[in-house]
Design an enzyme around this catalytic site. Structure first.
Site, short mmCIF file in Angstrom:
data_model
loop_
_atom_site.label_atom_id
_atom_site.label_comp_id
_atom_site.label_asym_id
_atom_site.label_seq_id
_atom_site.Cartn_x
_atom_site.Cartn_y
_atom_site.Cartn_z
N ASP A 1 1.13 6.18 -3.06
CA ASP A 1 2.28 5.50 -3.15
C ASP A 1 2.88 5.60 -1.66
O ASP A 1 4.34 5.68 -1.81
CB ASP A 1 3.21 5.88 -4.42
CG ASP A 1 4.15 4.95 -4.52
OD1 ASP A 1 5.31 5.16 -5.04
OD2 ASP A 1 4.26 3.74 -4.00
N GLU B 1 8.98 -2.81 -9.09
CA GLU B 1 9.75 -2.08 -9.86
C GLU B 1 11.42 -2.60 -9.63
O GLU B 1 11.97 -3.05 -8.82
CB GLU B 1 10.25 -0.54 -9.05
CG GLU B 1 10.45 -0.52 -7.86
CD GLU B 1 9.16 -0.23 -6.99
OE1 GLU B 1 7.99 -0.94 -7.44
OE2 GLU B 1 9.09 0.16 -5.92
N LYS C 1 1.50 1.79 3.04
CA LYS C 1 0.37 1.03 2.33
C LYS C 1 -0.72 0.95 3.27
O LYS C 1 -1.93 0.61 2.72
CB LYS C 1 0.99 -0.44 1.85
CG LYS C 1 1.93 -0.41 1.28
CD LYS C 1 2.01 0.73 0.03
CE LYS C 1 3.43 1.07 -0.59
NZ LYS C 1 3.35 2.26 -1.28
N ASP D 1 -0.35 2.11 -6.24
CA ASP D 1 1.09 1.34 -6.39
C ASP D 1 0.94 0.29 -5.43
O ASP D 1 0.29 0.47 -4.25
CB ASP D 1 2.20 2.15 -6.37
CG ASP D 1 3.54 1.58 -6.94
OD1 ASP D 1 4.37 1.76 -6.32
OD2 ASP D 1 3.14 0.47 -7.67
N ASN D 2 1.75 -0.77 -5.77
CA ASN D 2 1.98 -1.94 -4.80
C ASN D 2 0.88 -2.68 -4.31
O ASN D 2 0.98 -3.08 -3.11
CB ASN D 2 2.94 -1.43 -3.51
CG ASN D 2 3.88 -0.65 -4.33
OD1 ASN D 2 3.98 0.85 -3.90
ND2 ASN D 2 4.96 -1.09 -4.82
C1 LIG Z 1 1.42 8.87 7.82
C2 LIG Z 1 0.67 8.73 6.05
N1 LIG Z 1 0.90 10.04 5.43
C3 LIG Z 1 1.92 10.35 4.82
N2 LIG Z 1 2.23 11.65 4.32
C4 LIG Z 1 3.02 12.11 3.71
N3 LIG Z 1 4.03 11.27 3.15
C5 LIG Z 1 3.95 10.14 3.71
C6 LIG Z 1 3.19 9.46 4.43
N4 LIG Z 1 3.34 8.11 4.46
C7 LIG Z 1 4.34 8.03 4.03
N5 LIG Z 1 5.02 8.83 3.59
C8 LIG Z 1 6.06 9.11 2.52
O1 LIG Z 1 5.89 8.39 1.30
C9 LIG Z 1 6.93 7.37 1.21
C10 LIG Z 1 6.68 6.05 1.45
C11 LIG Z 1 6.42 5.12 0.63
C12 LIG Z 1 6.31 3.80 1.07
N6 LIG Z 1 6.29 2.82 0.07
C13 LIG Z 1 6.72 1.61 0.45
O2 LIG Z 1 6.92 1.26 1.28
C14 LIG Z 1 7.29 0.69 -1.05
C15 LIG Z 1 7.85 -0.35 -0.74
C16 LIG Z 1 8.43 -1.08 -1.58
C17 LIG Z 1 9.16 -2.25 -1.39
C18 LIG Z 1 8.96 -3.55 -2.14
C19 LIG Z 1 9.77 -4.66 -1.79
C20 LIG Z 1 10.87 -4.44 -0.95
F1 LIG Z 1 11.53 -5.71 -0.38
C21 LIG Z 1 10.90 -3.36 -0.10
C22 LIG Z 1 10.15 -2.15 -0.42
C23 LIG Z 1 8.11 -0.92 -3.15
C24 LIG Z 1 7.39 0.33 -3.18
O3 LIG Z 1 7.07 0.58 -4.61
C25 LIG Z 1 6.73 1.16 -2.27
O4 LIG Z 1 6.11 2.32 -2.46
C26 LIG Z 1 8.12 8.05 2.00
O5 LIG Z 1 8.82 9.16 1.37
C27 LIG Z 1 7.44 8.60 3.19
O6 LIG Z 1 8.01 9.81 3.92
MG LIG Z 2 5.29 2.08 -4.69
#
Ligand SMILES: CCNc1ncnc2c1ncn2[C@@H]1O[C@H](/C=C/CNC(=O)c2cc(-c3ccc(F)cc3)cc(O)c2O)[C@@H](O)[C@H]1O
Ligand SMILES: [Mg+2]
Length: 214
Positions: A141, A199, A144, A169-170
């Site tokens: 999650d 969600e 993406k 997810d997603n």
């Molecule tokens: C570099 C990859 N490694 C990583 N290692 C550890 N943590 C990571 C990493 N990437 C991202 N993260 C963390 O995960 C989280 C990122 C989640 C990304 N999720 C989304 O973009 C997302 C986005 C939406 C969404 C849906 C519709 C919209 F209009 C706007 C957003 C819905 C979701 O359910 C989502 O999961 C943050 O906390 C980030 O700091």
């Molecule tokens: Mg998500």
């Protein structure tokens, strides 16, 4: 200075949820995100699908990629047997700090190892650092476009066994097209799509469950 969304989400938990009661923490976040301020938690509708997969797998070891505020961390941990372990990776220190407090409020600290760091750096360390032989369940999650590279890294590190489950997810919105193509075309996975909604909205989204065949 203005608070952040995660800080406001934590405030809602501390205001409305009962300490030590993970279900009340999950409900407080869903209530807040549905009626006050949307946030990117897996949410209640997709959360029920997550619950059913966790209950079916009954995992001893879970890896979560992308803790954010800890909603799915608490949702998963509340279903785990006493000595099961959930390792959750979060590289944003501000989000990690909020998630720690949400996890603590739910009383789930014993079952959760929150690692503040990037998946690419930490996946190769899981075996030695946590004495893990294999992952029973992985919940993806995070960013993406990182689902596929991290899945390949998990495979290369020998962290999957016959029957290990990946739950992403997603896969529709925002979407993870390269990941979907990979798990659906690979002979090494049996994949299944669980149709749902993004969600707290009516927009279509869903979870992809992929069983590693070894
Ligand atoms: C570099 C990859 N490694 C990583 N290692 C550890 N943590 C990571 C990493 N990437 C991202 N993260 C963390 O995960 C989280 C990122 C989640 C990304 N999720 C989304 O973009 C997302 C986005 C939406 C969404 C849906 C519709 C919209 F209009 C706007 C957003 C819905 C979701 O359910 C989502 O999961 C943050 O906390 C980030 O700091
Ligand atoms: Mg998500």
């Amino acid at each position: 200075t203005r608070s952040t969304r995660p800080q406001r989400l934590l405030g809602a938990v501390q205001k409305s949820a009962t300490r030590g009661d993970p279900c009340s923490v999950v409900n407080a976040i869903d209530q807040f995100c549905r009626h006050t301020e949307w946030a990117m938690n897996v949410g209640d509708e997709k959360g029920c699908i997550l619950d059913s997969v966790v209950s079916e797998v009954n995992p001893a070891t879970v890896l979560e990629l992308g803790t954010y505020c800890g909603y799915s961390t608490v949702r998963i941990a509340r279903l785990l047997p006493p000595h099961a372990k959930l390792i959750t990776l979060e590289f944003n220190p501000d989000f990690a700090a909020i998630a720690r407090q949400v996890i603590a409020w739910a009383g789930m600290e014993e079952k959760v190892h929150l690692v503040e760091g990037a998946s690419g750096e930490w996946i190769p360390k899981i075996k030695e650092q946590f004495g893990v032989k294999a992952l029973d369940l992985v919940f993806l999650d995070h960013w993406k476009d990182q689902y596929l590279p991290d899945t390949k890294l998990i495979e290369e590190c020998g962290l999957l066994r016959k029957g290990s489950v990946l739950l992403a997810d997603n896969v529709i919105f925002p979407g993870a097209p390269q990941y979907l193509e990979y798990v659906r075309s690979s002979q090494q996975y049996e994949s299944q799509y669980f149709k749902s909604h993004l969600e707290y909205t009516k927009v279509e989204d869903g979870l992809e469950k992929s069983v590693f065949l070894g």
